[in-house]
Design a protein around this motif. Structure first.
Motif, PDB file in Angstrom:
ATOM      1  N   ASP A 114      52.804  36.872  46.617  1.00 55.38           N
ATOM      2  CA  ASP A 114      53.406  37.454  45.411  1.00 55.38           C
ATOM      3  C   ASP A 114      52.309  37.804  44.404  1.00 55.38           C
ATOM      4  N   VAL A 115      51.721  38.979  44.557  1.00 55.88           N
ATOM      5  CA  VAL A 115      50.550  39.364  43.764  1.00 55.88           C
ATOM      6  C   VAL A 115      50.887  39.620  42.295  1.00 55.88           C
ATOM      7  N   ASP A 116      52.160  39.902  41.987  1.00 54.72           N
ATOM      8  CA  ASP A 116      52.592  40.131  40.607  1.00 54.72           C
ATOM      9  C   ASP A 116      52.980  38.840  39.891  1.00 54.72           C
ATOM     10  N   GLY A 117      53.182  37.756  40.655  1.00 52.91           N
ATOM     11  CA  GLY A 117      53.618  36.509  40.044  1.00 52.91           C
ATOM     12  C   GLY A 117      55.057  36.542  39.552  1.00 52.91           C
ATOM     13  N   PHE A 118      55.890  37.399  40.159  1.00 55.45           N
ATOM     14  CA  PHE A 118      57.263  37.612  39.676  1.00 55.45           C
ATOM     15  C   PHE A 118      58.343  36.876  40.463  1.00 55.45           C
ATOM     16  N   THR A 119      57.985  36.234  41.580  1.00 60.55           N
ATOM     17  CA  THR A 119      59.035  35.554  42.343  1.00 60.55           C
ATOM     18  C   THR A 119      59.563  34.375  41.531  1.00 60.55           C
ATOM     19  N   MET A 267      43.862  43.226  40.883  1.00 63.25           N
ATOM     20  CA  MET A 267      42.771  43.078  41.856  1.00 63.25           C
ATOM     21  C   MET A 267      42.278  41.622  41.907  1.00 63.25           C
ATOM     22  N   LEU A 268      42.172  40.990  40.744  1.00 63.90           N
ATOM     23  CA  LEU A 268      41.794  39.571  40.695  1.00 63.90           C
ATOM     24  C   LEU A 268      42.802  38.732  41.471  1.00 63.90           C
ATOM     25  N   ASN A 269      44.103  39.016  41.250  1.00 61.17           N
ATOM     26  CA  ASN A 269      45.158  38.257  41.933  1.00 61.17           C
ATOM     27  C   ASN A 269      45.093  38.441  43.445  1.00 61.17           C
ATOM     28  N   THR A 270      44.805  39.672  43.889  1.00 62.91           N
ATOM     29  CA  THR A 270      44.707  39.941  45.331  1.00 62.91           C
ATOM     30  C   THR A 270      43.594  39.104  45.961  1.00 62.91           C
ATOM     31  N   VAL A 271      42.455  39.062  45.285  1.00 57.79           N
ATOM     32  CA  VAL A 271      41.320  38.288  45.805  1.00 57.79           C
ATOM     33  C   VAL A 271      41.612  36.785  45.731  1.00 57.79           C
ATOM     34  N   GLU A 272      42.279  36.352  44.657  1.00 56.92           N
ATOM     35  CA  GLU A 272      42.652  34.932  44.535  1.00 56.92           C
ATOM     36  C   GLU A 272      43.599  34.508  45.668  1.00 56.92           C
ATOM     37  N   LEU A 273      44.596  35.345  45.958  1.00 62.29           N
ATOM     38  CA  LEU A 273      45.522  35.042  47.062  1.00 62.29           C
ATOM     39  C   LEU A 273      44.775  34.965  48.382  1.00 62.29           C
ATOM     40  N   PHE A 274      43.844  35.878  48.588  1.00 62.67           N
ATOM     41  CA  PHE A 274      43.056  35.903  49.827  1.00 62.67           C
ATOM     42  C   PHE A 274      42.265  34.608  49.975  1.00 62.67           C
ATOM     43  N   GLU A 275      41.629  34.179  48.883  1.00 61.66           N
ATOM     44  CA  GLU A 275      40.811  32.959  48.930  1.00 61.66           C
ATOM     45  C   GLU A 275      41.689  31.721  49.160  1.00 61.66           C
TER      46      GLU A 275
END
Length: 279
Positions: A114-119, A267-275
């Motif tokens: 959930d890259v938007d943090g909306f769930t 973009m920060l969130n995408t990389v954070e989720l990946f890590e």
């Protein structure tokens, strides 16, 4: 003399740092954006997100669906992406056509993508004082922008105009987490100007011309999230920049303030989720 909160400058710095980080990854993150229908503004936003992701080295895939896609078909696709180990992050571009339930769609995305943090899971985490998987992009971008200019939040009176789930509500909680005193105003608020005049930090996220200089406290900080075109076709924000910039100590411009920070946060969130998913 007011200082401009330059979102473009900070975005470029964040993007450069992310590119350096992603260059070190053996596998690259994958961001999938789902666009339903032909909304021109949504198409521009999605295209900008794709370009920015590719600039960093993030794989970006855009899935376009016609406006008449059924809700069931869309939910099936999200389920498929949830189960695809190569997909890091899922974003469904809003607004959706009226026959599709936004809530059902958001509920379908697993919190770890959930890259938007909306769930509801991530929203619930945020509002219960816990740390969500990621923070919503626009509020996150606002806090990063304030931090870049060393603007103190603790103990300050933050007035937020607008109570959407995208900006107003999550930002209010994130400000509370930083020990601000928070007031939320909205379309039913009486005597708006009396409240805005008490704000040390004023955030307006409405989408219409609502804040004039005379409504402000001297040396306040203004974050203008609203963006729309006026009757002359000029892009502007909620705040009358000319009058407000004579009173505020800091002000974010429109365009070039919060908008670039929202994409940087995505973009920060995408990389954070990946890590997090790589652990």
């Amino acid at each position: 003399m007011t200082t401009i909160l330059d979102g473009k400058k900070l975005r470029d710095k964040i993007i450069e740092n992310l590119k350096t980080k992603v260059d070190t990854f053996d596998e690259k993150p994958t961001l999938v954006v789902i666009l339903v229908g032909e909304n021109p503004a949504s198409k521009i936003y999605v295209n900008n997100k794709k370009k920015m992701a590719e600039k960093i080295g993030i794989h970006s895939e855009v899935i376009n669906y016609p406006a008449n896609i059924t809700e069931a078909e869309l939910l099936d696709k999200i389920e498929e992406l949830n189960n695809n180990k190569k997909v890091t992050a899922i974003l469904v571009q809003l607004p959706l056509p009226k026959h599709i339930s936004k809530d059902n769609v958001m509920n379908k995305i697993i919190p770890s993508k959930d890259v938007d943090g909306f769930t509801p899971y991530n929203f619930g985490k945020l509002f219960s004082g816990e740390t969500p998987t990621v923070y919503p992009c626009t509020p996150k971008g606002i806090l990063l922008l304030l931090d870049e200019y060393n603007i103190e939040i603790e103990g300050k009176h933050v007035v937020i105009v607008g109570r959407s789930n995208i900006v107003g509500k999550p930002l209010s909680q994130m400000m509370l987490n930083k020990n601000a005193t928070v007031t939320i105003c909205h379309s039913h608020t009486k005597n708006l100007s009396q409240i805005t005049k008490t704000a040390d930090i004023l955030v307006s996220a409405v989408g219409k011309n609502i804040i004039e200089g005379e409504m402000l406290k001297t040396d306040c900080v203004i974050v203008d999230v609203g963006i729309f075109k006026d009757e002359n076709g000029k892009t502007r924000g909620d705040v009358d920049f000319e009058s407000a910039s004579k009173i505020a100590s800091f002000i974010s411009p429109v365009p070039g303030g919060v908008g670039p920070m929202t994409i940087a946060s995505l973009m920060l969130n995408t990389v954070e989720l990946f890590e997090k998913n790589s652990l």
